[in-house]
Design a protein around this motif. Structure first.
Motif, mmCIF file in Angstrom:
data_model
loop_
_atom_site.group_PDB
_atom_site.id
_atom_site.type_symbol
_atom_site.label_atom_id
_atom_site.label_comp_id
_atom_site.label_asym_id
_atom_site.label_seq_id
_atom_site.Cartn_x
_atom_site.Cartn_y
_atom_site.Cartn_z
ATOM 1 N N THR A 195 0.828 -1.205 0.000
ATOM 2 C CA THR A 195 0.000 0.000 0.000
ATOM 3 C C THR A 195 0.862 1.255 0.000
ATOM 4 O OG1 THR A 195 -1.799 -1.119 1.164
ATOM 5 C CG2 THR A 195 -1.757 1.289 1.268
ATOM 6 N N GLY A 196 1.844 1.274 0.869
ATOM 7 C CA GLY A 196 2.717 2.432 0.949
ATOM 8 C C GLY A 196 3.547 2.627 -0.304
ATOM 9 N N LEU A 197 4.023 1.534 -0.878
ATOM 10 C CA LEU A 197 4.817 1.645 -2.099
ATOM 11 C C LEU A 197 4.003 2.258 -3.226
ATOM 12 C CD1 LEU A 197 7.520 0.964 -3.534
ATOM 13 C CD2 LEU A 197 6.408 -1.142 -4.302
ATOM 14 N N GLU A 198 2.773 1.809 -3.401
ATOM 15 C CA GLU A 198 1.953 2.341 -4.493
ATOM 16 C C GLU A 198 1.636 3.821 -4.267
ATOM 17 O OE1 GLU A 198 -1.297 -0.027 -5.790
ATOM 18 O OE2 GLU A 198 -0.094 -1.862 -5.888
ATOM 19 N N ARG A 199 1.452 4.198 -3.031
ATOM 20 C CA ARG A 199 1.197 5.614 -2.737
ATOM 21 C C ARG A 199 2.425 6.457 -3.106
ATOM 22 N NH1 ARG A 199 -1.434 4.943 1.841
ATOM 23 N NH2 ARG A 199 -3.451 5.252 0.853
ATOM 24 N N ARG A 200 3.606 5.940 -2.827
ATOM 25 C CA ARG A 200 4.820 6.685 -3.163
ATOM 26 C C ARG A 200 5.064 6.718 -4.664
ATOM 27 N NH1 ARG A 200 8.886 4.956 1.852
ATOM 28 N NH2 ARG A 200 7.222 4.999 3.426
ATOM 29 N N ILE A 201 4.738 5.638 -5.346
ATOM 30 C CA ILE A 201 4.871 5.633 -6.811
ATOM 31 C C ILE A 201 4.009 6.734 -7.420
ATOM 32 C CG2 ILE A 201 4.284 4.310 -8.880
ATOM 33 C CD1 ILE A 201 5.188 1.788 -7.316
ATOM 34 N N PRO A 211 10.563 6.219 -15.377
ATOM 35 C CA PRO A 211 9.811 7.007 -16.359
ATOM 36 C C PRO A 211 8.346 7.093 -15.942
ATOM 37 C CG PRO A 211 11.225 5.404 -17.447
ATOM 38 C CD PRO A 211 11.251 5.068 -15.987
ATOM 39 N N PRO A 212 7.753 8.262 -15.923
ATOM 40 C CA PRO A 212 6.381 8.410 -15.415
ATOM 41 C C PRO A 212 5.374 7.467 -16.048
ATOM 42 C CG PRO A 212 7.380 10.558 -15.753
ATOM 43 C CD PRO A 212 8.338 9.561 -16.315
ATOM 44 N N HIS A 213 5.539 7.180 -17.331
ATOM 45 C CA HIS A 213 4.553 6.325 -18.007
ATOM 46 C C HIS A 213 4.654 4.869 -17.568
ATOM 47 C CE1 HIS A 213 8.157 5.722 -20.521
ATOM 48 N NE2 HIS A 213 7.626 4.552 -20.833
ATOM 49 N N GLU A 214 5.685 4.510 -16.800
ATOM 50 C CA GLU A 214 5.853 3.139 -16.342
ATOM 51 C C GLU A 214 5.313 2.904 -14.938
ATOM 52 O OE1 GLU A 214 9.864 1.830 -16.754
ATOM 53 O OE2 GLU A 214 9.963 2.252 -18.912
ATOM 54 N N ALA A 215 4.637 3.897 -14.363
ATOM 55 C CA ALA A 215 4.195 3.793 -12.972
ATOM 56 C C ALA A 215 3.339 2.552 -12.718
ATOM 57 C CB ALA A 215 3.431 5.054 -12.566
ATOM 58 N N GLU A 216 2.390 2.283 -13.589
ATOM 59 C CA GLU A 216 1.504 1.142 -13.357
ATOM 60 C C GLU A 216 2.238 -0.182 -13.489
ATOM 61 O OE1 GLU A 216 -1.470 1.462 -12.046
ATOM 62 O OE2 GLU A 216 -1.016 3.622 -12.076
ATOM 63 N N SER A 217 3.195 -0.262 -14.403
ATOM 64 C CA SER A 217 3.950 -1.506 -14.528
ATOM 65 C C SER A 217 4.886 -1.704 -13.343
ATOM 66 C CB SER A 217 4.734 -1.522 -15.845
ATOM 67 O OG SER A 217 5.671 -0.463 -15.909
ATOM 68 N N VAL A 218 5.399 -0.629 -12.765
ATOM 69 C CA VAL A 218 6.215 -0.735 -11.550
ATOM 70 C C VAL A 218 5.364 -1.288 -10.408
ATOM 71 C CG1 VAL A 218 7.512 0.571 -9.819
ATOM 72 C CG2 VAL A 218 7.800 1.094 -12.247
ATOM 73 N N LYS A 219 4.149 -0.792 -10.294
ATOM 74 C CA LYS A 219 3.236 -1.320 -9.272
ATOM 75 C C LYS A 219 2.964 -2.799 -9.491
ATOM 76 C CE LYS A 219 0.577 2.988 -8.673
ATOM 77 N NZ LYS A 219 -0.787 3.578 -8.806
ATOM 78 N N GLU A 220 2.694 -3.164 -10.736
ATOM 79 C CA GLU A 220 2.336 -4.544 -11.043
ATOM 80 C C GLU A 220 3.472 -5.500 -10.706
ATOM 81 O OE1 GLU A 220 -0.151 -7.532 -11.875
ATOM 82 O OE2 GLU A 220 -0.679 -5.393 -11.815
#
Length: 243
Positions: A195-201, A211-220
């Motif tokens: 939860t905390g990691l996704e909030r920081r992302i 890269p900003p456009h990779e935020a969702e893949s970093v979460k995944e």
């Protein structure tokens, strides 16, 4: 028990509040047992070490090893005030745990080489305890190798000879160290959960960690890794020094 002190240096309210939630949850401390001071918001108040059981320094978007000309006035003030407090903490060998940003602050204070050679992208890495780490009370009960969340631009490249290496990883050789008996720092985030990691992302997607456009893949990618061991460090720190 005397309370613990959490020094925070985050300019994002939602992230700062979630960081405080996580430190409370995984240390086992109630809010009145973990006093928080947001160093970026105003000058540090008078801090009497004898009023606390220990000091925790949380993460920050600041990078301690950057040249002073690249730092803004708030960062310059925060680091000067924290370093002055560290002078007293180190002299007393007072219980201290720095998380991520704490590596740069404590490391540079004690003469470590801190630079951007071993920065790591946001995500989970496998951390391995050293022989010393396996026998350190703050690491009690941890698996010899475990996953932890990281995301940092700077890291310790070379520890001074009076430091004990407690853990490392393939991509960052210094993931945790100790000075003297009671001064600790982790490169990974012992408080961080999914939860905390996704909030920081979301909060720092434009801060150069990915890269900003990779935020969702970093979460995944992070969702596919179980991260439960690092939080034991917080509970161990409180159990050892709470008084």
């Amino acid at each position: 028990m005397r309370p613990f002190l959490l020094l925070a240096a985050r300019d994002h309210d939602e992230v700062a509040d979630d960081e405080y939630r996580a430190f409370c949850a995984y240390s086992g401390l109630a809010p009145d047992e973990l006093h928080r001071v947001r160093a970026e918001a105003a000058s540090l108040p008078e801090i009497r070490l004898e009023d606390y059981s220990g000091v925790i320094l949380g993460g920050s978007p600041f990078t301690a090893s950057d040249p002073v000309e690249d730092k803004g006035p708030v960062q310059i003030r925060v680091e000067a005030e924290i370093r002055a407090l560290l002078d007293r903490i180190v002299a007393a060998d007072f219980p201290f745990l720095g998380a991520c940003y704490g590596v740069g602050i404590l490391g540079t204070h004690r003469g470590a080489v801190v630079d951007r050679r071993f920065g790591e992208p946001v995500g989970a890495v496998k951390v391995r305890l050293s022989a010393v780490g396996l026998n350190d009370p703050i690491c009690a009960g941890l698996d010899p190798a475990f996953f932890a969340f990281v995301g940092h631009k700077e890291a310790v490249r070379t520890l001074p000879p009076d430091a004990a290496l407690l853990a490392g990883s393939d991509t960052c050789p210094v993931q945790m160290f100790r000075f003297r008996k009671n001064l600790y720092a982790t490169q990974f985030h012992p408080e961080l959960d999914h939860t905390g990691l996704e909030r920081r992302i979301d909060a720092y997607r434009h801060s150069g960690y990915f890269p900003p456009h990779e935020a969702e893949s970093v979460k995944e990618r992070a969702r596919g890794v179980l991260v439960t061991e690092p939080q034991k460090i917080l509970a161990n720190f409180v159990a050892r020094y709470g008084a």
